[in-house]
Each structure stands twice: as structure tokens, then as C-alpha cells.
Enzyme design. Sequence first.
Site, PDB file in Angstrom:
ATOM      1  N   GLN A 149      24.020 -47.621 -76.231  1.00 10.38           N
ATOM      2  CA  GLN A 149      23.336 -46.532 -76.911  1.00 10.38           C
ATOM      3  C   GLN A 149      22.908 -46.872 -78.337  1.00 10.38           C
ATOM      4  OE1 GLN A 149      26.830 -43.954 -75.554  1.00 10.38           O
ATOM      5  NE2 GLN A 149      25.248 -42.440 -75.917  1.00 10.38           N
ATOM      6  N   ARG A 190      35.003 -47.465 -83.388  1.00 19.43           N
ATOM      7  CA  ARG A 190      35.037 -47.568 -81.933  1.00 19.43           C
ATOM      8  C   ARG A 190      33.688 -48.110 -81.457  1.00 19.43           C
ATOM      9  NH1 ARG A 190      33.908 -43.550 -77.438  1.00 19.43           N
ATOM     10  NH2 ARG A 190      34.832 -44.524 -75.596  1.00 19.43           N
ATOM     11  N   HIS A 197      31.314 -49.300 -70.855  1.00 20.57           N
ATOM     12  CA  HIS A 197      30.836 -48.007 -71.330  1.00 20.57           C
ATOM     13  C   HIS A 197      29.481 -47.710 -70.678  1.00 20.57           C
ATOM     14  CE1 HIS A 197      30.993 -45.014 -74.884  1.00 20.57           C
ATOM     15  NE2 HIS A 197      29.949 -44.661 -74.138  1.00 20.57           N
ATOM     16  N   ASN A 241      35.078 -46.159 -70.038  1.00 18.88           N
ATOM     17  CA  ASN A 241      34.739 -44.920 -70.713  1.00 18.88           C
ATOM     18  C   ASN A 241      34.349 -43.857 -69.695  1.00 18.88           C
ATOM     19  OD1 ASN A 241      33.888 -43.383 -73.275  1.00 18.88           O
ATOM     20  ND2 ASN A 241      32.023 -43.291 -72.024  1.00 18.88           N
ATOM     21  N   GLU A 242      35.017 -42.727 -69.757  1.00 19.40           N
ATOM     22  CA  GLU A 242      34.713 -41.543 -68.954  1.00 19.40           C
ATOM     23  C   GLU A 242      34.552 -41.830 -67.462  1.00 19.40           C
ATOM     24  OE1 GLU A 242      31.464 -39.418 -70.711  1.00 19.40           O
ATOM     25  OE2 GLU A 242      32.559 -39.000 -72.553  1.00 19.40           O
ATOM     26  N   ASN A 278      37.409 -37.963 -74.879  1.00 22.58           N
ATOM     27  CA  ASN A 278      36.161 -37.548 -75.514  1.00 22.58           C
ATOM     28  C   ASN A 278      36.041 -36.044 -75.313  1.00 22.58           C
ATOM     29  OD1 ASN A 278      35.783 -40.276 -75.881  1.00 22.58           O
ATOM     30  ND2 ASN A 278      34.271 -40.485 -74.251  1.00 22.58           N
ATOM     31  N   TYR A 301      34.517 -32.211 -76.509  1.00 24.34           N
ATOM     32  CA  TYR A 301      33.468 -31.499 -77.227  1.00 24.34           C
ATOM     33  C   TYR A 301      33.538 -29.983 -77.046  1.00 24.34           C
ATOM     34  CZ  TYR A 301      31.213 -36.051 -77.753  1.00 24.34           C
ATOM     35  OH  TYR A 301      30.939 -37.362 -78.069  1.00 24.34           O
ATOM     36  N   GLU A 309      36.063 -39.442 -79.044  1.00 20.80           N
ATOM     37  CA  GLU A 309      34.774 -38.846 -79.402  1.00 20.80           C
ATOM     38  C   GLU A 309      34.971 -37.370 -79.680  1.00 20.80           C
ATOM     39  OE1 GLU A 309      31.568 -39.404 -76.632  1.00 20.80           O
ATOM     40  OE2 GLU A 309      32.035 -41.521 -76.296  1.00 20.80           O
ATOM     41  N   TRP A 349      32.024 -38.841 -83.115  1.00 21.00           N
ATOM     42  CA  TRP A 349      30.824 -39.300 -82.428  1.00 21.00           C
ATOM     43  C   TRP A 349      29.643 -38.576 -83.060  1.00 21.00           C
ATOM     44  CZ3 TRP A 349      30.012 -43.146 -79.036  1.00 21.00           C
ATOM     45  CH2 TRP A 349      28.736 -43.230 -78.475  1.00 21.00           C
ATOM     46  N   GLU A 377      21.058 -41.002 -76.502  1.00 24.36           N
ATOM     47  CA  GLU A 377      21.968 -40.236 -75.662  1.00 24.36           C
ATOM     48  C   GLU A 377      21.523 -40.335 -74.209  1.00 24.36           C
ATOM     49  OE1 GLU A 377      24.767 -38.961 -76.522  1.00 24.36           O
ATOM     50  OE2 GLU A 377      24.540 -39.404 -78.649  1.00 24.36           O
ATOM     51  N   TYR A 378      22.492 -40.555 -73.316  1.00 25.35           N
ATOM     52  CA  TYR A 378      22.167 -40.872 -71.926  1.00 25.35           C
ATOM     53  C   TYR A 378      21.277 -39.830 -71.270  1.00 25.35           C
ATOM     54  CZ  TYR A 378      25.586 -44.592 -72.150  1.00 25.35           C
ATOM     55  OH  TYR A 378      26.255 -45.730 -72.495  1.00 25.35           O
ATOM     56  N   PHE A 408      23.516 -37.048 -83.010  1.00 25.04           N
ATOM     57  CA  PHE A 408      24.929 -36.851 -83.319  1.00 25.04           C
ATOM     58  C   PHE A 408      25.365 -37.571 -84.588  1.00 25.04           C
ATOM     59  CE2 PHE A 408      25.090 -35.554 -78.908  1.00 25.04           C
ATOM     60  CZ  PHE A 408      26.170 -34.698 -78.817  1.00 25.04           C
TER      61      PHE A 408
END
Length: 532
Positions: free
Chosen positions: A49, A113, A157, A202-203, A345, A347, A421, A468, A475-476, A484
Site C-alpha cells: 500500500q 510497523r 500483508h 495480516n488479517e 487491527n 477500528y 492498526e 494507521w 487503500e485496498y 488515513f
Amino acid sequence: MTPARVVFICCAVLLAAAAAASSSSTAAGITRADFPPEFIFGAGSSAYQNIREYKILLSTPVQDCNLFVGKSCGEVRLKVHLQRMEESLVSGTRFRTQEDVKLLQDMGVDAYRMSISWSRLIPDGRGAVNPKGLEYYNNLIDELLSHGIQPHVTIYHFDFPQALQDEYNGILSPRFVEDFTAYVDVCFKNFGDRVKHWSTVNEPNIEPIGGYDQGILPPRRCSFPFGVLNCDNGNSTTEPYIVAHHLLLAHSSAVSLYREKYQATQGGQIGLTLLGWWYEPGTQDPEDVAAAARMNDFHIGWYMHPLVYGDYPPVMRKNVGSRLPSFTAEESKRVLGSYDFVGFNHYVAIFVRADLSKLDQSLRDYMGDAAVKYDLPFLKSNNEFPLGLRSDFMTSTPWALKKMLNHLQEKYKNPIVMIHENGAAGQPDPSGGNTYDDDFRSQYLQDYIEATLQSIRNGSNVQAYFVWSFLDVFEYLFGYRLRFGLYGVDFASPERTRYQRHSARWYAGFLRGGELRPAAAAALAGGGAYSQ
């Protein structure tokens, strides 16, 4: 396309109870000194990213990329990334790296990170290592350390090598586990003398849904009627569980390798990073309360239960049945305890209600198995993003972070947690200029930092907090339409000039001893049912 089908990725639109935030104070202001001395504050981004390479790697202008029609910037970038790897490592990139690390130092962070691009390091996914890739990451790690900044490295990631995707359908194949283990071995061998904090993936609790159920993320596999986008391959009822299983086995294989071969001499820690949305009942009806608990099992427990207890949550075993893969005795033993810490992560809070009728359907995907529906009272707003995501979706719900951390403390034996994040998105200036004023982000971060401290005082084992993101990044789901960054990026400038936003100055002030103003009582204490 109905809103209910698209919102696993996009359901951050749920505004939650924090809209009732008041200006009342909770206590005296807090400072960094209130945190344990060893607590880590940082900021992050990821290789895929990070806009640092975009000027070089993108063959399609940013403004022509659209994730929701045709090809995305991310897809273009991945293909060119493999073809023009050497270009991405020119001296100009080294200069930009030095400049960015200096900005991190000036902000006063303890850690950064970052992630390693598998394809940059091993262009074909396995086999020969790219010396330029080694040089790039060695330079970045050394640069960070020379400025007193710890590198916290995510190994995978979301940037799976296209070569392996083409060869055997990527993570769908058990061959992925062997190739991933060989890749992490390269990382440990070459960088582990200096990197002391590793996250394997990641995730992994969102990639299977986005990529193999809804088809909204690469490789865009899904099946009718479950896919958000038009997918002509895949099976939404089985593939998400297979992919998640392989990701978990790959993670545990990497941890075993690290512990057996490297950890004693290198002295680092290893874990993985989960998406940590907190699911809250839309009403206090017992069925809705049970639905939220069930969704937390499907979302957080999908990985935490195997890590802590050696198998998937009982409710997943019951509802998914034979479509949920099983662990062999040896696999269960390897997965159990395969973490020194768990990254999250976090939010938003997401409100759900029960939809038990889904369990009567013979054909079910992940959301059908969870038997919930999302509470979407405000989707008819005039300022919606594609797929129903509102432009103001980053409502502050710090109480949800506290509930999630308490859940981990009570249900999963209080693991060491690193908040990898947390942040808030803004939109580009409609006039095309740079946006400096982001007081909403400063308030958002303040709310969550205070909630983190309260959780620590309540016994939660949180040891790190990362914003983050350090810079505006791709952003994906939304490209450059959501920003951000603590530091903005002037995308109109050929040099992609960085500029300091108000939130960066606020964060720097806090890190250097400044006092947090008390967060709003309602925002910290909220939760409970959301009433329309």
C-alpha cells in the site's frame, strides 16, 4: 445487489452508539508516562500500500483506477511489481526512505510497523532471492534502527505472489504452507538479527471472506448468489474455510520454524495480526445478544480458539459442519500456543441481529453459517461511498476496543496484545489541495489511546499501539479516496511530497509528554443496543 450482501468488508458504516458522545470529562488528562515504561507507541503502513513506489510502479494513472469497475490500481500494481522490480529500488527510493524515517523520528515513535513484499524478495514465490530486495529491506531496517525506531515486521500483508497464484491457485492449495515456510525462513535468516517483532500474516480472518466468499479482494473468487462482484469461479460455501485453514497452518509452521531454529539466538517475538471488529447486538433481545456473541466467535474466535484451545469454536463446528476443515492431532498440537503475542487491527463496532432462518438454507456461505444480519439504519445517506460505505464511517467507538480487549482477557487467557492498526479516514480536498486540518483524527486517536490505558488498568495485557497510517497509502477497497495518514502526501507532486497534518503534531506532542484531554464519557462508556 443488496446492502446485506456486501457489508462484511464495508460494514464499518455502522455508526454505533458513539454518536451520542458528549463533552463531559471522565478524569484528569493522561500522559504517555501513565503507560507502562515498556509500552510501545508507533505508526505503520505496508509494502503493497505504501505510495513510496507508486510513481515508479503504476502503469495506470491513479485517477483512472477504479476498484469497482474493471481493473484496480492494486491489480495493476501487482503485475507491474513482478515485471519491474529492479526499477522500484532506484536511489531515489533510498532517499525517500531516509526522509520518511526522519519524519518518524521527529514524531517520536518507538516503532514502525512495516511489511515485506514476498514478490520483491522472491520474485517467483519460491527459489532465487532477489539481491536488490534484500538490499532494500536491509537498508530500511538499518535506517530505522539508526534513528532509534524498532521495526515491527509483517511477513505477509495481502500481497501474494502472482506466480504461485497462477501455478496452483495460491492459498487454496496446501502447497502454500510449504512455500510460505520457505519464504519466512529467508526473512528470519536475513533480517532476524535486527528484527525482534514478527507477525506472520495480516488479517487472515478477513482475506478468506473478501477474496473467496464475496470476491471483493484478490483473487476475486466467489459463487452465486454470494459474491458482491461478478465472479465466474470459486465456491463461497467452502473456499473461505479452506483458505483460512491453510493460513493458520502456514502461520503455525512459521512459528515452529522460528522457535526451533532462530528464536533462541535472535531473541525475538512472533505472532499474527487479526482484524478486530467488535460485534454488538442491535437490540437486547436474547436472540440478538446471542447473534453478536456468535459473530465474535466467527470473527475473532476463528483464529483465537485454535491458537488457545487447539480447534475451531464449537459454534463453527456445529453450523459449518463438514465444510469446516479438521486438524490432525499433529496440526492441532502445532497450532496450539503458536504465538508470543496477537496483533489486532481495530477500528469500529458493528451491530448485528439474529437471522436464524439462514441456518435452514441448504446453501450457505460464511454469513449464512453465522446466522446474523447487519443493522444498517443509515445506508440511505446522500454521502455514501460505493457498496454502501459512508464517507463519515470512522465514528469513534473506543468502548468497543475496551470490550474486545476484555473479551480476549476473559475468553482467551489474556494474551499479549499489540494494537497494530487504529486510525480514522478522511477524504481528499474536493478542490484538489492538500488537507491539513484533521482534528477529527486527533480526537479519534485520543479516544482510543485513553481506552487502551483504561483496559491496561483493568488487567488487559496490551503492550503496543500503532496508528494507521504513518502516510496516506493506497487503500485496498478505496484507493486514494480515503486518507488515513498522519502525514499527507501531495499526489499532484511528482516527488509525492509529504506534509504534516494536525494529527501528526498532536501525536508528536503526546509522545513527547503532552497531556491528553479527557475523552467524552459517552464515547468511552457506550455500547449496548442501537435503536433506530
